[in-house]
Design an enzyme around this catalytic site. Sequence first.
Site, mmCIF file in Angstrom:
data_model
loop_
_atom_site.group_PDB
_atom_site.id
_atom_site.type_symbol
_atom_site.label_atom_id
_atom_site.label_comp_id
_atom_site.label_asym_id
_atom_site.label_seq_id
_atom_site.Cartn_x
_atom_site.Cartn_y
_atom_site.Cartn_z
ATOM 1 N N LYS A 27 -0.928 84.163 -33.308
ATOM 2 C CA LYS A 27 -1.840 83.594 -34.310
ATOM 3 C C LYS A 27 -2.745 82.538 -33.681
ATOM 4 O O LYS A 27 -3.940 82.459 -33.984
ATOM 5 C CB LYS A 27 -1.034 82.991 -35.472
ATOM 6 N N GLN A 83 5.733 79.127 -40.484
ATOM 7 C CA GLN A 83 6.296 80.412 -40.083
ATOM 8 C C GLN A 83 7.677 80.601 -40.704
ATOM 9 O O GLN A 83 8.531 79.716 -40.641
ATOM 10 C CB GLN A 83 6.371 80.483 -38.551
ATOM 11 N N ASP A 110 -1.437 82.054 -46.301
ATOM 12 C CA ASP A 110 -0.467 83.152 -46.325
ATOM 13 C C ASP A 110 -0.475 83.871 -47.680
ATOM 14 O O ASP A 110 0.027 84.986 -47.799
ATOM 15 C CB ASP A 110 0.954 82.598 -46.117
HETATM 16 N N1 GUN Z 1 7.154 85.660 -41.007
HETATM 17 C C1 GUN Z 1 6.952 86.987 -40.948
HETATM 18 N N2 GUN Z 1 5.737 87.301 -41.464
HETATM 19 C C2 GUN Z 1 5.174 86.136 -41.850
HETATM 20 C C3 GUN Z 1 3.936 85.797 -42.446
HETATM 21 O O1 GUN Z 1 3.083 86.643 -42.733
HETATM 22 N N3 GUN Z 1 3.737 84.477 -42.683
HETATM 23 C C4 GUN Z 1 4.652 83.534 -42.379
HETATM 24 N N4 GUN Z 1 4.372 82.273 -42.686
HETATM 25 N N5 GUN Z 1 5.815 83.808 -41.847
HETATM 26 C C5 GUN Z 1 6.070 85.105 -41.571
#
Ligand code: GUN
Length: 284
Positions: free
Chosen positions: A53, A97, A120
């Site tokens: 990311k 995350q 998100d």
């Molecule tokens: N863990 C797995 N996929 C995601 C996501 O799309 N966002 C976040 N914050 N954590 C994750």
Amino acid sequence: MGANIIDGKALAETVKQEAAQQVTALKEQGITPCLAVVLVGEDPASQVYVRGKINDCAQCGIESRSIRLPETTTQAELLAQVKLLAEDPAVHGILVQLPLPAGIDEKAVIDAIPPEKDVDGFSPVNVGRMQIGEPCYLPCTPAGCIRMIESTGVSIAGKQAVVVGRSNIVGKPAAMLLLAKDATVTVCHSKTRNLKELCAAADILVAAVGRAGFVTGDMVKPGAVVIDVGINRGADGKLHGDVDFAAAAERAAWITPVPGGVGPMTRAMLMLNTVEAARRAAVR
Ligand code: GUN
């Protein structure tokens, strides 16, 4: 193997170029989009995702802040960190995350992210807005799935769509977005009795169960579009989707690979949400 491959990596590059162009336009107005990514603990998969990311941000010209907290972080400490980011006008998007270490209440943390910075799309406000079709941040994985389906040229309206899995972050929102595009949607889960027949009737099949090879070839309708959200690490150390790719590709018209399918698209959609958050902050 008859199916066309939906190349998530290539499509993600296109989406990121789109984001980068929007970043350039915002920078001309003196706005630099900024995403804060919070990672608690040392989960190896999460570390890989977060690194990806941050790299995507750099590629798009988005500023990023990477906040790494130890496994021993308390809920109060994490909430205090989120509050700092929530109050910082230079930060447009906040992503914590998941999963979080045991002992931290994910819901409390998600609730602490202001809806306008929730890139998100996990906060109850954004989930509710999506449900009623109001402007919101769409959750990145399901939004990426829709974009991948649309990239095939196959229309969604009127089609039978089956989503396998009912998680809050993928299955449920994927079903809502398909419904919003006028598909007839069925959501299957662990208690579904006639899973195989339902899947085999699907023009569009979205697999989001988190079990390698769960969707077998005989569950795929000939000519279907198959979107595989699964990322399962096998005993061989390799990544496997929820779909038996080789068997499904014999029948599907279109199918996403794992890796190189939904994963890169999820990250690309996050870039679009972050740019959108910066744009909205500017007009507030
Ligand atoms: N863990 C797995 N996929 C995601 C996501 O799309 N966002 C976040 N914050 N954590 C994750």
